[in-house]
Design a protein around this motif. Structure first.
Motif, mmCIF file in Angstrom:
data_model
loop_
_atom_site.group_PDB
_atom_site.id
_atom_site.type_symbol
_atom_site.label_atom_id
_atom_site.label_comp_id
_atom_site.label_asym_id
_atom_site.label_seq_id
_atom_site.Cartn_x
_atom_site.Cartn_y
_atom_site.Cartn_z
ATOM 1 N N ARG A 169 -13.324 -17.783 -1.565
ATOM 2 C CA ARG A 169 -12.955 -19.190 -1.586
ATOM 3 C C ARG A 169 -11.703 -19.415 -2.430
ATOM 4 N N THR A 170 -11.640 -18.760 -3.576
ATOM 5 C CA THR A 170 -10.472 -18.904 -4.440
ATOM 6 C C THR A 170 -9.228 -18.327 -3.780
ATOM 7 N N LYS A 171 -9.390 -17.187 -3.129
ATOM 8 C CA LYS A 171 -8.256 -16.570 -2.441
ATOM 9 C C LYS A 171 -7.748 -17.470 -1.327
ATOM 10 N N GLU A 285 -4.002 -28.686 8.986
ATOM 11 C CA GLU A 285 -3.373 -27.573 8.268
ATOM 12 C C GLU A 285 -3.027 -27.959 6.829
ATOM 13 N N LEU A 286 -3.666 -28.997 6.342
ATOM 14 C CA LEU A 286 -3.385 -29.461 4.980
ATOM 15 C C LEU A 286 -3.774 -28.399 3.957
ATOM 16 N N ASN A 287 -2.896 -28.154 2.985
ATOM 17 C CA ASN A 287 -3.200 -27.245 1.890
ATOM 18 C C ASN A 287 -2.695 -27.850 0.588
ATOM 19 N N ARG A 288 -2.923 -27.157 -0.491
ATOM 20 C CA ARG A 288 -2.556 -27.704 -1.803
ATOM 21 C C ARG A 288 -1.057 -27.820 -1.993
ATOM 22 N N ASP A 289 -0.310 -26.938 -1.349
ATOM 23 C CA ASP A 289 1.151 -27.025 -1.460
ATOM 24 C C ASP A 289 1.652 -28.347 -0.888
ATOM 25 N N ALA A 292 0.478 -31.303 -3.194
ATOM 26 C CA ALA A 292 1.217 -31.307 -4.461
ATOM 27 C C ALA A 292 2.646 -31.784 -4.244
ATOM 28 N N SER A 293 3.259 -31.338 -3.156
ATOM 29 C CA SER A 293 4.622 -31.771 -2.843
ATOM 30 C C SER A 293 4.665 -33.263 -2.525
ATOM 31 N N HIS A 294 3.648 -33.757 -1.847
ATOM 32 C CA HIS A 294 3.601 -35.167 -1.445
ATOM 33 C C HIS A 294 3.514 -36.098 -2.648
ATOM 34 N N ILE A 295 2.675 -35.712 -3.643
ATOM 35 C CA ILE A 295 2.506 -36.604 -4.802
ATOM 36 C C ILE A 295 3.397 -36.193 -5.970
ATOM 37 N N GLY A 296 4.161 -35.094 -5.798
ATOM 38 C CA GLY A 296 5.167 -34.712 -6.783
ATOM 39 C C GLY A 296 4.645 -34.078 -8.052
ATOM 40 N N ILE A 297 3.651 -33.170 -7.938
ATOM 41 C CA ILE A 297 3.171 -32.457 -9.116
ATOM 42 C C ILE A 297 3.086 -30.961 -8.826
ATOM 43 N N ASN A 298 2.902 -30.196 -9.890
ATOM 44 C CA ASN A 298 2.756 -28.752 -9.771
ATOM 45 C C ASN A 298 1.443 -28.419 -9.082
ATOM 46 N N VAL A 299 1.454 -27.380 -8.232
ATOM 47 C CA VAL A 299 0.251 -26.982 -7.490
ATOM 48 C C VAL A 299 -0.878 -26.604 -8.438
ATOM 49 N N LYS A 300 -0.558 -25.880 -9.492
ATOM 50 C CA LYS A 300 -1.585 -25.449 -10.434
ATOM 51 C C LYS A 300 -2.153 -26.631 -11.206
ATOM 52 N N ILE A 301 -1.317 -27.626 -11.483
ATOM 53 C CA ILE A 301 -1.812 -28.826 -12.151
ATOM 54 C C ILE A 301 -2.784 -29.557 -11.234
ATOM 55 N N LEU A 302 -2.449 -29.602 -9.951
ATOM 56 C CA LEU A 302 -3.332 -30.240 -8.978
ATOM 57 C C LEU A 302 -4.716 -29.578 -8.995
ATOM 58 N N SER A 303 -4.751 -28.246 -8.986
ATOM 59 C CA SER A 303 -6.017 -27.524 -9.007
ATOM 60 C C SER A 303 -6.779 -27.784 -10.297
ATOM 61 N N MET A 304 -6.065 -27.776 -11.417
ATOM 62 C CA MET A 304 -6.711 -27.974 -12.706
ATOM 63 C C MET A 304 -7.302 -29.373 -12.812
ATOM 64 N N ALA A 310 -12.238 -33.985 -11.662
ATOM 65 C CA ALA A 310 -12.986 -34.453 -10.498
ATOM 66 C C ALA A 310 -14.189 -33.567 -10.210
ATOM 67 N N GLN A 311 -14.280 -32.426 -10.902
ATOM 68 C CA GLN A 311 -15.357 -31.453 -10.718
ATOM 69 C C GLN A 311 -15.517 -31.037 -9.252
ATOM 70 N N LYS A 312 -14.387 -30.894 -8.576
ATOM 71 C CA LYS A 312 -14.391 -30.474 -7.179
ATOM 72 C C LYS A 312 -13.246 -29.519 -6.924
ATOM 73 N N SER A 313 -13.470 -28.625 -5.966
ATOM 74 C CA SER A 313 -12.370 -27.785 -5.515
ATOM 75 C C SER A 313 -11.498 -28.605 -4.570
ATOM 76 N N PHE A 314 -10.320 -28.096 -4.259
ATOM 77 C CA PHE A 314 -9.423 -28.823 -3.369
ATOM 78 C C PHE A 314 -10.076 -29.059 -2.009
ATOM 79 N N ASN A 315 -10.677 -28.009 -1.445
ATOM 80 C CA ASN A 315 -11.289 -28.129 -0.120
ATOM 81 C C ASN A 315 -12.442 -29.130 -0.123
ATOM 82 N N ASP A 316 -13.265 -29.094 -1.156
ATOM 83 C CA ASP A 316 -14.385 -30.036 -1.232
ATOM 84 C C ASP A 316 -13.889 -31.475 -1.339
#
Length: 378
Positions: A169-171, A285-289, A292-304, A310-316
């Motif tokens: 899942r992380t990969k 085909e939505l992904n974190r990239d 993150a690009s749409h709202i203007g933040i770093n991808v890793k910050i989005l995940s964190m 939010a206590q949720k993964s991106f997919n959830d």
């Protein structure tokens, strides 16, 4: 007393000693994430090696400690693998003491059961009329020996499965930005560990069946597994020591700026707007990239932010909006010409299995059951 220190026993003995030393190094290490869980794993393997040598080398009168804790600590092997995997892959999400206690609950269960039977046996020996208690404790010992082997395998495979699912899942979530050298090193390191334990998980049940299909004593059939584990100890003691020095929180979180709680709330607000107003979740085909690009933040910050606040993964998180979209479309007659799968794909899902799993997780029932309940209410 005649001791039987064969070359196999000596190999296992030195491996157990080496594993014990490495476990101590891990348990005092405060830099490597999850070092304590890897240390517990090594302690379990070392104890297992000492127990094997103690029994097979003729040290029976000195192995009462092993009689007391036989098939207790081995139940900590699977939970340690899972917790260590979680610590490396999700360092931004601290594991609570409650989660640790729950993961190691099989060990506590075995400890209570084994300790209770031993206490009953000792009480029977000290009692004047303890014959019935001795007979009862003997029956309980027999039952314990009957279930301990298959249960230990099931617990190990269950937690190994959780670790593998977390790894996959992380990969998948990090697809497209697993670019740092340290991130690649983490995944490579965990992949090797998980592959070894998958091999062990395949051999373990087969080893249990050996006495039933071949003329091998129940004390000797574990030698194949013991040799595999001792070779693993030798390997991880050398390779793992180097890994715990380079895989540390500073490297894992390198390049991820610190964010305050106020900033995190602002990011969550932007993310909510992107989902509810811009309806990004409809993109199959939505992904974190992209987000993150749409709202203007770093991808890793989005995940964190998602994991920690939010206590949720991106997919959830995204699939929650997709499920609600499916629900709205099911309530609307304008989509009655579509099948459930058609509605799911139009709502952003790109997999029937993901749709079914997410819907049931959020709504507590399958999409078909939910659709039927709507028809009955109407």
């Amino acid at each position: 007393m005649e001791l039987d220190f064969t070359w196999i026993n000596l190999l296992i003995l030195f491996g157990a000693l080496q594993g014990l030393i490495f476990a101590i190094i891990l348990l005092v290490n405060k830099e490597h994430p999850g070092a304590k869980f890897l240390g517990i794993l090594m302690l379990v393997l070392s104890y297992n090696g000492f127990e094997t040598v103690g029994r097979s080398a003729g040290l029976g009168e000195y192995t009462i400690i092993f009689d007391l804790f036989t098939f207790v600590w081995i139940f900590g092997l699977g939970p340690s693998i899972y917790l260590y995997t979680h610590s490396l892959l999700r360092p931004e999400i601290p594991i609570s003491k409650k989660e640790v206690a729950l993961a190691y609950s099989p060990v506590f269960f075995q400890l209570v059961v084994r300790g209770s039977i031993f206490s009953m046996y000792i009480f029977a020996l000290l009692s004047e009329n303890g014959a019935e208690w001795i007979e009862l404790s003997a029956d309980l010992f027999s039952f314990y020996h009957l279930y301990r082997d298959p249960l230990s395998v099931l617990v190990f495979i269950f937690y190994l499965y959780l670790a593998i699912q977390l790894f996959r899942r992380t990969k998948k979530e990090k697809a497209g930005y697993l670019g740092s050298k340290n991130e690649r090193a983490i995944h490579k390191w965990l992949r090797i560990l998980l592959i070894f334990f998958v091999i062990m998980g395949a051999l373990w049940p087969l080893v249990l069946l050996v006495p039933y299909i071949a003329d091998i004593g129940f004390d000797n059939h574990y030698y194949l597994l013991e040799l595999l584990l001792v070779l693993f100890i030798y390997w991880i003691a050398f390779v793992g020591y180097h890994k715990i020095k380079i895989l540390n929180p500073e490297n894992i979180n390198k390049g991820v700026p610190k964010v305050s709680e106020q900033e995190a709330k602002q990011y969550l607000t932007k993310l909510k707007e992107a989902m509810e107003q811009d309806r990004l979740f409809l993109d199959v085909e939505l992904n974190r990239d992209k987000v993150a690009s749409h709202i203007g933040i770093n991808v890793k910050i989005l995940s964190m932010v998602l994991n920690q606040y939010a206590q949720k993964s991106f997919n959830d998180y995204v699939n929650t909006y997709r499920v609600e979209e499916v629900v709205e479309r099911l309530k609307s007659n304008t989509h009655s010409h579509l099948t459930l799968s058609g509605i799911a794909f139009e709502s952003g899902f790109n997999s029937q299995a993901t749709f079914q799993r997410s819907f049931k997780s959020i709504k507590g029932m399958s999409p078909k059951e939910y659709q039927s309940s709507l028809l009955q209410n109407n």
